[in-house]
Design an enzyme around this catalytic site. Structure first.
Site, PDB file in Angstrom:
ATOM      1  N   ARG A 120      37.999  26.812  25.600  1.00 52.21           N
ATOM      2  CA  ARG A 120      36.642  27.281  25.880  1.00 52.21           C
ATOM      3  C   ARG A 120      35.886  26.158  26.572  1.00 52.21           C
ATOM      4  O   ARG A 120      35.881  25.024  26.077  1.00 52.21           O
ATOM      5  CB  ARG A 120      35.994  27.577  24.522  1.00 52.21           C
ATOM      6  CG  ARG A 120      35.004  28.681  24.509  1.00 52.21           C
ATOM      7  CD  ARG A 120      34.657  29.007  23.078  1.00 52.21           C
ATOM      8  NE  ARG A 120      33.619  28.142  22.552  1.00 52.21           N
ATOM      9  CZ  ARG A 120      32.525  28.582  21.932  1.00 52.21           C
ATOM     10  NH1 ARG A 120      32.343  29.866  21.761  1.00 52.21           N
ATOM     11  NH2 ARG A 120      31.643  27.743  21.452  1.00 52.21           N
ATOM     12  N   THR A 124      29.814  26.322  29.165  1.00 50.68           N
ATOM     13  CA  THR A 124      29.569  27.752  29.404  1.00 50.68           C
ATOM     14  C   THR A 124      30.146  28.660  28.313  1.00 50.68           C
ATOM     15  O   THR A 124      29.836  29.851  28.281  1.00 50.68           O
ATOM     16  CB  THR A 124      30.203  28.183  30.734  1.00 50.68           C
ATOM     17  OG1 THR A 124      31.631  28.036  30.607  1.00 50.68           O
ATOM     18  CG2 THR A 124      29.711  27.342  31.895  1.00 50.68           C
ATOM     19  N   ASP A 218      33.390  22.615  14.856  1.00 51.48           N
ATOM     20  CA  ASP A 218      34.550  22.754  15.745  1.00 51.48           C
ATOM     21  C   ASP A 218      35.817  22.664  14.896  1.00 51.48           C
ATOM     22  O   ASP A 218      36.193  21.578  14.431  1.00 51.48           O
ATOM     23  CB  ASP A 218      34.517  21.649  16.805  1.00 51.48           C
ATOM     24  CG  ASP A 218      35.629  21.814  17.831  1.00 51.48           C
ATOM     25  OD1 ASP A 218      36.782  22.082  17.432  1.00 51.48           O
ATOM     26  OD2 ASP A 218      35.346  21.708  19.036  1.00 51.48           O
ATOM     27  N   ASP A 221      38.685  20.186  16.060  1.00 53.63           N
ATOM     28  CA  ASP A 221      38.366  18.775  15.822  1.00 53.63           C
ATOM     29  C   ASP A 221      38.491  18.445  14.338  1.00 53.63           C
ATOM     30  O   ASP A 221      39.056  17.414  13.963  1.00 53.63           O
ATOM     31  CB  ASP A 221      36.924  18.464  16.265  1.00 53.63           C
ATOM     32  CG  ASP A 221      36.813  18.319  17.777  1.00 53.63           C
ATOM     33  OD1 ASP A 221      37.840  18.407  18.469  1.00 53.63           O
ATOM     34  OD2 ASP A 221      35.676  18.137  18.247  1.00 53.63           O
TER      35      ASP A 221
HETATM   36  C1  PRP Z   1      37.894  27.461  19.747  1.00 51.82           C
HETATM   37  C2  PRP Z   1      38.571  28.368  18.743  1.00 51.82           C
HETATM   38  C3  PRP Z   1      38.829  29.615  19.553  1.00 51.82           C
HETATM   39  C4  PRP Z   1      37.621  29.664  20.448  1.00 51.82           C
HETATM   40  C5  PRP Z   1      36.654  30.686  19.908  1.00 51.82           C
HETATM   41  O1  PRP Z   1      38.826  26.860  20.557  1.00 51.82           O
HETATM   42  O2  PRP Z   1      39.740  27.845  18.190  1.00 51.82           O
HETATM   43  O3  PRP Z   1      40.011  29.552  20.311  1.00 51.82           O
HETATM   44  O4  PRP Z   1      37.036  28.361  20.444  1.00 51.82           O
HETATM   45  O5  PRP Z   1      35.593  30.879  20.777  1.00 51.82           O
HETATM   46  P1  PRP Z   1      35.409  32.203  21.637  1.00 51.82           P
HETATM   47  O6  PRP Z   1      35.646  33.342  20.705  1.00 51.82           O
HETATM   48  O7  PRP Z   1      33.993  32.093  22.102  1.00 51.82           O
HETATM   49  O8  PRP Z   1      36.378  32.164  22.765  1.00 51.82           O
HETATM   50  P2  PRP Z   1      38.506  25.739  21.657  1.00 51.82           P
HETATM   51  O9  PRP Z   1      38.596  26.341  23.025  1.00 51.82           O
HETATM   52  O10 PRP Z   1      37.261  25.005  21.311  1.00 51.82           O
HETATM   53  O11 PRP Z   1      39.757  24.791  21.569  1.00 51.82           O
HETATM   54  P3  PRP Z   1      40.510  24.048  20.380  1.00 51.82           P
HETATM   55  O12 PRP Z   1      41.353  25.090  19.726  1.00 51.82           O
HETATM   56  O13 PRP Z   1      41.312  23.019  21.102  1.00 51.82           O
HETATM   57  O14 PRP Z   1      39.510  23.448  19.444  1.00 51.82           O
HETATM   58  N1  URA Z   2      34.995  27.263  18.155  1.00 50.50           N
HETATM   59  C1  URA Z   2      34.844  26.636  16.973  1.00 50.50           C
HETATM   60  O1  URA Z   2      35.702  25.834  16.560  1.00 50.50           O
HETATM   61  N2  URA Z   2      33.741  26.909  16.242  1.00 50.50           N
HETATM   62  C2  URA Z   2      32.794  27.783  16.649  1.00 50.50           C
HETATM   63  O2  URA Z   2      31.801  27.990  15.923  1.00 50.50           O
HETATM   64  C3  URA Z   2      32.969  28.420  17.896  1.00 50.50           C
HETATM   65  C4  URA Z   2      34.085  28.148  18.620  1.00 50.50           C
END
Ligand code: PRP
Ligand code: URA
Length: 227
Positions: A120, A124, A218, A221
């Protein structure tokens, strides 16, 4: 059964019909409270998340169809039972979805696992697909799609597009998720109403940064890199 404070005790109603929520038990609420607490160390966060993931996998498997199967017991009697109808696989949305693979392996030994890297955009909140590597015969399997966070729904919807492109029908996809929100659930239902969603907890809403509130921050993280 332990009773919960009223403000968290009742799961939200009026959700799309493809959504299944885990029962709001004291145990689940306590695990989620640990995950939400910003003072929770990474080790404890991993422990709580793994516990909830195991509950999610167990519930997800309950949604797979079974067929009648007759076996002979050691007493020589025939027992008319059941077995799963088809083969399954896991597909994790990287990075956070990889945290759910261990729970799946605990329940399904030697399960095949595919990976889809979707990130993500931090500004944005738009989801971008980078990479997918899936089992060759995925079109013939039920897919447990793994991602702990469902915010806007953009990442999960993109992952489902990839699965459909590889021949997996919507009805064979079960999305396993730890924390969701009404906006993401609606977006998923509008796009792919036949995909079953098993979520541990439906939170209140998204904030202006498209983060889930109250949420847990997050997830990736906190599970993989925080101190
Ligand atoms: C996070 C989470 C989902 C996404 C959710 O991943 O694990 O994949 O955001 O958000 P959305 O429903 O608005 O798409 P991120 O892209 O932050 O990556 P990560 O898994 O590396 O933390
Ligand atoms: N990804 C996350 O890890 N947390 C949120 O709240 C949204 C997207």
């Amino acid at each position: 059964m332990a009773s919960l404070p009223a403000h968290i005790g009742a799961a939200p109603g009026n959700l799309p019909p493809n959504v299944c929520q885990l029962p709001r038990t004291g145990q689940l609420a306590a695990l989620l409270t640990g995950l939400r607490n910003k003072e929770t160390s990474r080790g404890a966060f991993v422990f709580y998340a793994d516990r909830v993931n195991r509950l999610l996998v167990e519930e997800g498997l309950n949604h797979l169809p079974v067929l009648e199967k007759t076996v002979t017991t050691p007493t020589g009697l025939e027992y008319q039972g059941v077995d799963f109808e088809g083969k399954i696989c896991g597909v994790s949305i990287m990075r956070a979805g990889e945290s759910m693979e261990a729970g799946l392996r605990e329940c399904c030994r030697a399960v095949r696992i595919g990976k889809i890297l979707i990130q993500r955009d931090e500004e944005t909140a738009q989801a971008k697909l980078f990479y997918a590597k899936l089992p060759d015969d995925i079109a013939n399997r039920y897919c447990l799609l793994l991602d702990p966070m469902l915010a806007t729904g953009g990442s999960a919807i993109k992952a489902i597009e990839v699965l459909l492109d590889h021949g997996v029908p919507q009805e064979r996809i079960i999305f396993l998720n730890l924390v969701s929100c009404p906006e993401g659930l609606k977006a998923m239902y509008d796009a792919y109403p036949q995909v079953k969603i098993v979520t541990a907890w439906v939170d209140e809403a998204l904030n202006e940064h498209k983060y889930i509130v109250p949420g847990l921050g997050d997830f990736g993280d906190r599970y993989f890199t925080s101190s």
